[in-house]
Design a protein around this motif. Structure first.
Motif, short mmCIF file in Angstrom:
data_model
loop_
_atom_site.label_atom_id
_atom_site.label_comp_id
_atom_site.label_asym_id
_atom_site.label_seq_id
_atom_site.Cartn_x
_atom_site.Cartn_y
_atom_site.Cartn_z
N LYS A 62 -37.16 68.06 -20.37
CA LYS A 62 -37.29 68.35 -21.76
C LYS A 62 -36.17 67.91 -22.47
CE LYS A 62 -38.23 72.55 -24.41
NZ LYS A 62 -38.22 74.06 -24.38
N LYS A 63 -35.01 68.16 -21.84
CA LYS A 63 -33.57 68.06 -22.81
C LYS A 63 -33.41 66.63 -22.92
CE LYS A 63 -29.83 69.32 -24.50
NZ LYS A 63 -29.74 70.06 -25.91
N THR A 64 -33.82 65.82 -21.83
CA THR A 64 -33.75 64.47 -22.11
C THR A 64 -34.63 63.90 -23.17
OG1 THR A 64 -33.33 64.02 -19.67
CG2 THR A 64 -34.14 62.11 -21.00
N LYS A 65 -35.80 64.15 -23.47
CA LYS A 65 -36.69 63.89 -24.54
C LYS A 65 -35.78 64.46 -25.85
CE LYS A 65 -41.18 64.37 -21.80
NZ LYS A 65 -41.81 63.08 -22.24
N GLU A 66 -35.55 65.64 -25.85
CA GLU A 66 -35.20 66.10 -27.18
C GLU A 66 -33.82 65.33 -27.54
OE1 GLU A 66 -34.44 70.14 -26.31
OE2 GLU A 66 -36.30 70.96 -26.65
N THR A 67 -33.04 65.08 -26.62
CA THR A 67 -31.68 64.06 -26.80
C THR A 67 -32.15 62.77 -27.17
OG1 THR A 67 -30.73 65.39 -25.23
CG2 THR A 67 -29.49 63.42 -25.83
N ARG A 68 -33.14 62.41 -26.75
CA ARG A 68 -33.53 60.91 -27.34
C ARG A 68 -34.23 60.80 -28.67
NH1 ARG A 68 -32.61 57.08 -29.03
NH2 ARG A 68 -33.22 54.92 -28.60
N ILE A 119 -29.96 57.54 -23.92
CA ILE A 119 -29.90 57.96 -22.86
C ILE A 119 -29.27 57.12 -21.83
CG2 ILE A 119 -30.74 59.51 -20.70
CD1 ILE A 119 -31.46 60.68 -23.61
N THR A 120 -27.74 57.12 -21.96
CA THR A 120 -26.97 56.27 -21.16
C THR A 120 -26.67 57.19 -19.50
OG1 THR A 120 -24.81 57.13 -22.04
CG2 THR A 120 -25.82 55.31 -22.82
N ASP A 121 -26.17 56.60 -18.66
CA ASP A 121 -26.00 57.39 -17.65
C ASP A 121 -25.02 58.53 -17.92
OD1 ASP A 121 -27.42 55.58 -15.94
OD2 ASP A 121 -25.65 54.47 -15.33
N ASN A 122 -24.01 58.17 -18.57
CA ASN A 122 -22.94 59.51 -19.14
C ASN A 122 -23.76 60.52 -19.61
OD1 ASN A 122 -20.92 58.48 -17.81
ND2 ASN A 122 -19.97 57.32 -19.47
N VAL A 123 -24.53 60.44 -20.89
CA VAL A 123 -25.35 61.23 -21.43
C VAL A 123 -26.18 62.05 -20.45
CG1 VAL A 123 -27.08 61.59 -23.34
CG2 VAL A 123 -25.28 60.09 -23.52
N PHE A 124 -26.98 61.25 -19.67
CA PHE A 124 -27.94 61.98 -18.63
C PHE A 124 -27.04 62.90 -17.58
CE2 PHE A 124 -30.13 61.98 -14.63
CZ PHE A 124 -31.35 62.69 -15.06
N LYS A 125 -25.78 62.44 -17.25
CA LYS A 125 -25.16 63.45 -16.49
C LYS A 125 -24.66 64.52 -17.15
CE LYS A 125 -23.12 59.55 -13.46
NZ LYS A 125 -22.06 58.94 -13.26
N ASN A 126 -24.41 64.24 -18.51
CA ASN A 126 -23.95 65.76 -19.32
C ASN A 126 -25.19 66.59 -19.22
OD1 ASN A 126 -21.46 64.66 -19.60
ND2 ASN A 126 -21.73 63.73 -21.57
#
Length: 389
Positions: A360-366, A372-379
Motif C-alpha cells: 500500500k505504501k509503495t503504491k501511495e509513494t509512486r 520507487i528506487t531501491d533506496n526509496v523502497f528500503k526506506n
C-alpha cells in the motif's frame, strides 16, 4: 523452458541461403546529424562481423578522402564479412571504391518516372545504359556487384524486370529492390520479388526497405517470401528520414515468429544497439522493440505474478536471447508477489500483514510522484517494520 512464446497460427518460412548486408555505416550514417568517427565505424564493423553479418556496406567513397581512408581501414581489418561500398553509376566512383580495396560495390541509379523527371532529367533508356556500363566496368575489375534501381517500388514492373534482367546479363551478382520512400506494402514487395524471381536465373535479389510507414521489417520479410535472398538493415533502424529496416527487429521477427534462424549471435543485439546509440547520439525510445531499455521490465501485479512463475506468459522471447535482462519494477500497479520477491532479494522476512502495508505504501509513494528506487523502497520497508516494533 522454451526460449520464446509461440503463436500456433504463424507460418514457418522455408528460406535458403538468405543473408544480411548491413548498411549502418553508410545509410545509417546518412541520418541527419550523424557523423561517425573512424574509430566508431571500425568498432561497429567489428561488432557486426562478430555477430555473423555476411556483408557490411562500409561507406560511400566519393564523399571524402577521410571516408575512403575509413573504408580502406575496415577492408584491411581481415574481417570475415565482405566489405562493400556504395557507388553511383560513374566510373570515378568505382575507381575510388577500388582504392579502398573493397570486396564489392552497390551501384545505383533511379528508375522511377518521378525521379527521372524531377531529379535526373533523363530518359529511362539513357539511365539504364549508364547502369549497365557501370556494372561492366566494376566486373572487369573483379568486384562483387550489386545493382540497385533506386525508387524501384514506384517504377513500372515491366521496367524493373527488363532493367534487372539486363543487369544480370551484364554480370551483376545481385539486384536490389529499393523502397526508397517506404511507400510499398508487404504485398507489393512480395509481388515485385516474385516477378523478379521468375525472371532472373543467377543473380540474387536484395531488398532495401525504408521505414516511413513502419513497414520496413515486414516488407523485408515479404521480399524474402517472394524470392529475395539478401536484406539491407541498420542497427536501431537508423537511416534517412524514418530510417531503414532495423536489424534487431528483422532478425528476431524471422527467428522467433517465422522460425527461421539466420545464424546471427542474437545475444549481442543489445550491446551492439547501445554502442550505435552512443556513437550516433540518436537516443532510442525506452520501449523500442527488442533492444529498448524497458521492454523486459514488468510492473503490473497481474503480469508480475505470472512472470515469476513462467516469464513467457508476458514475454515474447526470454531476454537473454537478445542480450537483455528482466527487471521487476515497483510502482502504482505492483502487487504482493512483486513486493515479496523484492523483499526476498534483500533478505527481508515479514508477515502478510506487514507485506500488505508495504504494498500500500509503495503504491501511495509512486502516485505522489516519487520513483520507487531501491533506496526509496528500503526506506518504506524500514519505516513500516520499525513502526511495528
Amino acid at each position: 523452458m522454451e526460449w520464446k512464446a509461440t503463436c500456433p497460427y504463424n507460418p514457418k518460412l522455408d528460406l535458403k541461403d538468405c543473408y544480411l548486408y548491413d548498411t549502418t555505416l553508410r545509410d545509417g550514417e546518412q541520418t541527419p546529424g550523424i557523423c561517425f568517427t573512424k574509430e566508431h565505424k571500425l568498432d561497429i564493423a567489428k561488432k557486426l562481423d562478430d555477430m555473423g553479418v555476411k556483408q557490411i556496406e562500409a561507406g560511400f567513397p566519393v564523399v571524402s578522402a577521410s571516408e575512403r581512408d575509413i573504408i580502406k581501414t575496415i577492408s584491411s581489418e581481415g574481417l570475415n564479412a565482405e566489405i562493400l561500398a556504395l557507388c553511383r553509376v560513374v566510373k570515378d566512383d568505382i575507381d575510388k571504391a577500388l582504392e579502398c580495396d573493397v570486396d564489392g560495390i552497390i551501384t545505383f541509379i533511379a528508375t522511377s518516372p518521378m525521379h527521372l523527371k524531377y531529379k535526373l532529367h533523363k530518359e529511362l533508356d539513357e539511365v539504364e545504359q549508364m547502369g549497365m556500363d557501370a556494372i561492366e566496368y566494376a566486373k572487369e575489375h573483379g568486384l562483387f556487384v550489386a545493382f540497385s534501381a533506386e525508387d524501384a517500388t514506384r517504377t513500372p514492373i515491366e521496367d524493373i524486370l527488363r532493367i534487372h534482367k539486363n543487369a544480370e546479363e551484364h554480370g551483376a551478382n545481385r539486384v536490389h529492390v529499393a523502397d526508397t520512400v517506404g511507400c510499398a506494402t508487404p504485398q507489393a514487395m512480395h509481388f515485385i520479388c516474385s516477378e523478379l524471381s521468375n525472371t532472373l536465373k543467377k543473380a540474387h535479389i536484395g531488398v532495401h526497405c525504408h521505414n516511413d510507414f513502419g513497414l520496413a521489417a515486414i516488407n523485408s520479410i515479404y521480399g524474402l517470401m517472394g524470392g529475395a535472398k539478401a536484406v539491407s538493415t541498420t542497427i536501431n533502424g537508423l537511416g534517412e528520414r524514418a530510417g531503414n529496416a532495423p536489424l534487431e527487429e528483422f532478425v528476431m521477427t524471422l527467428k522467433a515468429l517465422y522460425e527461421h534462424d539466420m545464424g546471427l549471435k542474437t545475444e549481442k543485439l543489445k550491446s551492439l544497439s547501445q554502442t550505435v546509440e552512443e556513437y550516433s547520439k540518436i537516443k532510442l525510445a525506452e520501449n523500442k522493440p527488442i533492444v529498448g531499455n524497458i521492454v523486459f521490465y514488468h510492473e503490473s501485479g497481474i503480469h508480475v505474478d505470472a512472470v515469476l512463475e513462467n516469464p513467457l506468459t508476458y514475454e515474447p522471447v526470454l531476454p537473454e536471447v537478445v542480450g537483455q535482462e528482466r527487471k521487476i519494477i515497483l510502482g502504482k500497479h505492483s502487487g504482493c508477489k512483486a513486493v515479496a520477491s523484492r523483499l526476498m532479494e534483500q533478505g527481508i522476512e515479514t508477515d502478510r500483514e506487514h507485506l500488505w502495508e508495504i504494498v500500500k505504501k509503495t503504491k501511495e509513494t509512486r502516485e505522489s510522484g516519487v520513483e520507487i528506487t531501491d533506496n526509496v523502497f528500503k526506506n518504506i520497508v524500514h519505516q513500516i517494520l520499525d513502526d511495528k516494533k
